[in-house]
Design a protein around this motif. Structure first.
Motif, PDB file in Angstrom:
ATOM      1  N   THR A  99      -3.274   1.538  -0.530  1.00  0.00           N
ATOM      2  CA  THR A  99      -2.413   2.677  -0.248  1.00  0.00           C
ATOM      3  C   THR A  99      -0.955   2.218  -0.229  1.00  0.00           C
ATOM      4  O   THR A  99      -0.605   1.264   0.473  1.00  0.00           O
ATOM      5  CB  THR A  99      -2.745   3.301   1.122  1.00  0.00           C
ATOM      6  OG1 THR A  99      -4.145   3.635   1.169  1.00  0.00           O
ATOM      7  CG2 THR A  99      -1.929   4.558   1.361  1.00  0.00           C
ATOM      8  N   ASN A 100      -0.134   2.881  -1.014  1.00  0.00           N
ATOM      9  CA  ASN A 100       1.311   2.585  -1.024  1.00  0.00           C
ATOM     10  C   ASN A 100       1.604   1.114  -1.247  1.00  0.00           C
ATOM     11  O   ASN A 100       2.403   0.505  -0.538  1.00  0.00           O
ATOM     12  CB  ASN A 100       1.956   3.066   0.281  1.00  0.00           C
ATOM     13  CG  ASN A 100       1.855   4.558   0.468  1.00  0.00           C
ATOM     14  OD1 ASN A 100       1.861   5.318  -0.488  1.00  0.00           O
ATOM     15  ND2 ASN A 100       1.742   4.988   1.722  1.00  0.00           N
ATOM     16  N   ARG A 101       0.895   0.526  -2.216  1.00  0.00           N
ATOM     17  CA  ARG A 101       1.090  -0.873  -2.614  1.00  0.00           C
ATOM     18  C   ARG A 101       0.637  -1.881  -1.558  1.00  0.00           C
ATOM     19  O   ARG A 101       0.967  -3.061  -1.637  1.00  0.00           O
ATOM     20  CB  ARG A 101       2.557  -1.123  -2.990  1.00  0.00           C
ATOM     21  CG  ARG A 101       3.014  -0.330  -4.208  1.00  0.00           C
ATOM     22  CD  ARG A 101       4.401  -0.712  -4.653  1.00  0.00           C
ATOM     23  NE  ARG A 101       4.727  -0.061  -5.920  1.00  0.00           N
ATOM     24  CZ  ARG A 101       5.867  -0.234  -6.582  1.00  0.00           C
ATOM     25  NH1 ARG A 101       6.788  -1.051  -6.087  1.00  0.00           N
ATOM     26  NH2 ARG A 101       6.067   0.382  -7.721  1.00  0.00           N
ATOM     27  N   ILE A 102      -0.102  -1.405  -0.575  1.00  0.00           N
ATOM     28  CA  ILE A 102      -0.659  -2.272   0.463  1.00  0.00           C
ATOM     29  C   ILE A 102      -2.170  -2.325   0.280  1.00  0.00           C
ATOM     30  O   ILE A 102      -2.837  -1.286   0.279  1.00  0.00           O
ATOM     31  CB  ILE A 102      -0.333  -1.762   1.879  1.00  0.00           C
ATOM     32  CG1 ILE A 102       1.178  -1.670   2.086  1.00  0.00           C
ATOM     33  CG2 ILE A 102      -0.976  -2.648   2.941  1.00  0.00           C
ATOM     34  CD1 ILE A 102       1.575  -0.905   3.347  1.00  0.00           C
ATOM     35  N   ARG A 144       1.770  -5.174  -3.396  1.00  0.00           N
ATOM     36  CA  ARG A 144       2.860  -6.027  -2.935  1.00  0.00           C
ATOM     37  C   ARG A 144       2.477  -6.880  -1.726  1.00  0.00           C
ATOM     38  O   ARG A 144       3.044  -7.944  -1.517  1.00  0.00           O
ATOM     39  CB  ARG A 144       4.075  -5.163  -2.570  1.00  0.00           C
ATOM     40  CG  ARG A 144       4.637  -4.356  -3.725  1.00  0.00           C
ATOM     41  CD  ARG A 144       5.322  -5.244  -4.755  1.00  0.00           C
ATOM     42  NE  ARG A 144       5.777  -4.491  -5.905  1.00  0.00           N
ATOM     43  CZ  ARG A 144       6.931  -3.833  -5.966  1.00  0.00           C
ATOM     44  NH1 ARG A 144       7.731  -3.803  -4.906  1.00  0.00           N
ATOM     45  NH2 ARG A 144       7.271  -3.190  -7.054  1.00  0.00           N
ATOM     46  N   ASP A 158       0.489  -3.872  -9.079  1.00  0.00           N
ATOM     47  CA  ASP A 158       0.962  -2.748  -8.277  1.00  0.00           C
ATOM     48  C   ASP A 158       0.899  -3.022  -6.770  1.00  0.00           C
ATOM     49  O   ASP A 158       1.462  -2.268  -5.976  1.00  0.00           O
ATOM     50  CB  ASP A 158       0.133  -1.495  -8.585  1.00  0.00           C
ATOM     51  CG  ASP A 158       0.386  -0.973  -9.993  1.00  0.00           C
ATOM     52  OD1 ASP A 158       1.508  -1.187 -10.496  1.00  0.00           O
ATOM     53  OD2 ASP A 158      -0.533  -0.380 -10.577  1.00  0.00           O
ATOM     54  N   GLU A 166       4.482  -2.224   5.499  1.00  0.00           N
ATOM     55  CA  GLU A 166       5.336  -1.248   4.801  1.00  0.00           C
ATOM     56  C   GLU A 166       6.654  -1.876   4.375  1.00  0.00           C
ATOM     57  O   GLU A 166       7.148  -1.632   3.276  1.00  0.00           O
ATOM     58  CB  GLU A 166       5.591  -0.041   5.697  1.00  0.00           C
ATOM     59  CG  GLU A 166       4.510   1.019   5.653  1.00  0.00           C
ATOM     60  CD  GLU A 166       5.052   2.391   6.033  1.00  0.00           C
ATOM     61  OE1 GLU A 166       5.855   2.469   6.986  1.00  0.00           O
ATOM     62  OE2 GLU A 166       4.676   3.379   5.363  1.00  0.00           O
ATOM     63  N   LYS A 167       7.254  -2.678   5.245  1.00  0.00           N
ATOM     64  CA  LYS A 167       8.510  -3.345   4.900  1.00  0.00           C
ATOM     65  C   LYS A 167       8.302  -4.304   3.733  1.00  0.00           C
ATOM     66  O   LYS A 167       9.102  -4.334   2.783  1.00  0.00           O
ATOM     67  CB  LYS A 167       9.044  -4.112   6.115  1.00  0.00           C
ATOM     68  CG  LYS A 167       9.571  -3.238   7.238  1.00  0.00           C
ATOM     69  CD  LYS A 167      10.040  -4.102   8.407  1.00  0.00           C
ATOM     70  CE  LYS A 167      10.545  -3.243   9.562  1.00  0.00           C
ATOM     71  NZ  LYS A 167      10.950  -4.092  10.726  1.00  0.00           N
ATOM     72  N   ALA A 203       6.016  -4.219   1.489  1.00  0.00           N
ATOM     73  CA  ALA A 203       5.658  -3.493   0.279  1.00  0.00           C
ATOM     74  C   ALA A 203       6.895  -3.050  -0.504  1.00  0.00           C
ATOM     75  O   ALA A 203       6.812  -2.747  -1.699  1.00  0.00           O
ATOM     76  CB  ALA A 203       4.791  -2.286   0.622  1.00  0.00           C
ATOM     77  N   LYS A 204       8.039  -2.991   0.170  1.00  0.00           N
ATOM     78  CA  LYS A 204       9.289  -2.593  -0.477  1.00  0.00           C
ATOM     79  C   LYS A 204      10.108  -3.796  -0.938  1.00  0.00           C
ATOM     80  O   LYS A 204      11.191  -3.637  -1.500  1.00  0.00           O
ATOM     81  CB  LYS A 204      10.123  -1.749   0.492  1.00  0.00           C
ATOM     82  CG  LYS A 204       9.439  -0.451   0.916  1.00  0.00           C
ATOM     83  CD  LYS A 204      10.227   0.262   2.003  1.00  0.00           C
ATOM     84  CE  LYS A 204       9.497   1.513   2.490  1.00  0.00           C
ATOM     85  NZ  LYS A 204      10.211   2.170   3.616  1.00  0.00           N
ATOM     86  N   GLU A 249       3.719  -1.460  10.184  1.00  0.00           N
ATOM     87  CA  GLU A 249       5.177  -1.470  10.014  1.00  0.00           C
ATOM     88  C   GLU A 249       5.622  -2.655   9.167  1.00  0.00           C
ATOM     89  O   GLU A 249       6.459  -2.511   8.265  1.00  0.00           O
ATOM     90  CB  GLU A 249       5.837  -1.516  11.393  1.00  0.00           C
ATOM     91  CG  GLU A 249       7.355  -1.382  11.352  1.00  0.00           C
ATOM     92  CD  GLU A 249       7.965  -1.326  12.741  1.00  0.00           C
ATOM     93  OE1 GLU A 249       8.723  -0.381  13.011  1.00  0.00           O
ATOM     94  OE2 GLU A 249       7.663  -2.232  13.564  1.00  0.00           O
TER      95      GLU A 249
END
Length: 257
Positions: free
Chosen positions: A12-15, A50, A48, A199-200, A202-203, A196
């Protein structure tokens, strides 16, 4: 739940979140180890993705180490080496994965579970996440996980765990030694902190992460050979009369721990 355990991957969301489970305290079977290695390698090759999060199912033990039932069924050196090579391949897959790996450790970790935590790039834990290397008590020694643990907490920390094989060392001890980056007071806080950070990351720039991984694991290029040699030692010792007696007593609750 399967008595062989299972591994699932959610992206999900590159995680990529890799979850392993076994009804006996999230113990590690040969099947679980094979699936863990495959999952880690697969997400490592996915452009895709990260960041990777590894955790076990539930809020109980993080990992009970090698599954006793399978250890008891080992009857030849080849079978023994094959079983312990499962741990070697998981550690090497984590080492070679070009993504940063976060381990979420929510409860006690034994043996191979400590090795998985040590092979992660960043570990967040719950206060219940005590650690123990019980292998010497079994008569085999923590040979396969030794390189990963020594790399993370040094020879002194490793020798403390390896020698006092029946003692649980608290999560705070593991944090002070560098195995855990932080300890969160509740499961909710732990999950929030893992999410958290993931998510960081992944960006982040994947090329920068790839180069960081090279630096983090510099000097471990020989581990393919080293961990196989360590697995051979465990594969031989698991056949000893001492180890067979210990595992049989442990199954019957007669180890005195």
């Amino acid at each position: 739940m399967s008595t062989q355990g299972s591994v699932t991957t959610d992206i999900t969301n590159r995680i990529a979140t890799i979850t392993f489970q076994h009804p006996k305290g999230n113990a590690l079977t040969r099947k679980t180890l094979e699936e863990l290695e495959q999952a880690i390698t697969s997400v490592g090759n996915d452009r895709d993705i990260r960041v990777v999060v590894i955790h076990s199912e539930g809020d109980g033990a993080f990992c009970g180490g090698a599954y006793f039932e399978e250890l008891m069924k080992i009857s030849t050196y080849e079978e023994g080496k094959r079983f312990f090579m499962g741990f070697a391949r998981v550690i090497n897959a984590m080492r070679k994965c070009p993504k940063l790996i976060i381990a979420r450790v929510q409860g006690k970790a034994v043996g191979g579970g400590v090795g998985i935590a040590a092979a992660a790039d960043h570990v967040l834990a719950h206060p219940s996440a005590a650690v123990k290397l019980s292998e010497l008590a079994l008569g085999i020694g923590p040979f396969v996980v030794e390189p990963a643990i020594c790399r993370k907490i040094g020879k002194s920390g490793f020798s403390t765990l390896a020698i006092d094989a029946t003692h649980w060392y608290k999560a705070e001890w593991a944090r002070k030694k560098g195995l855990y980056a932080d300890i969160l007071d509740s499961i909710d806080q732990l999950d929030h902190a893992v999410f958290e950070l993931a998510e960081k990351l992944a960006k982040s720039n994947p090329e920068a992460i790839r180069e960081l991984k090279k630096i983090f694991w510099s000097g471990t290029e020989h581990w393919d050979t080293l961990l196989e040699e360590q697995a051979e030692i465990s594969g031989r010792l698991v056949l000893s009369e001492y180890t067979r007696n210990y595992i049989d007593n442990a199954k019957n609750g007669n180890t005195g721990e």
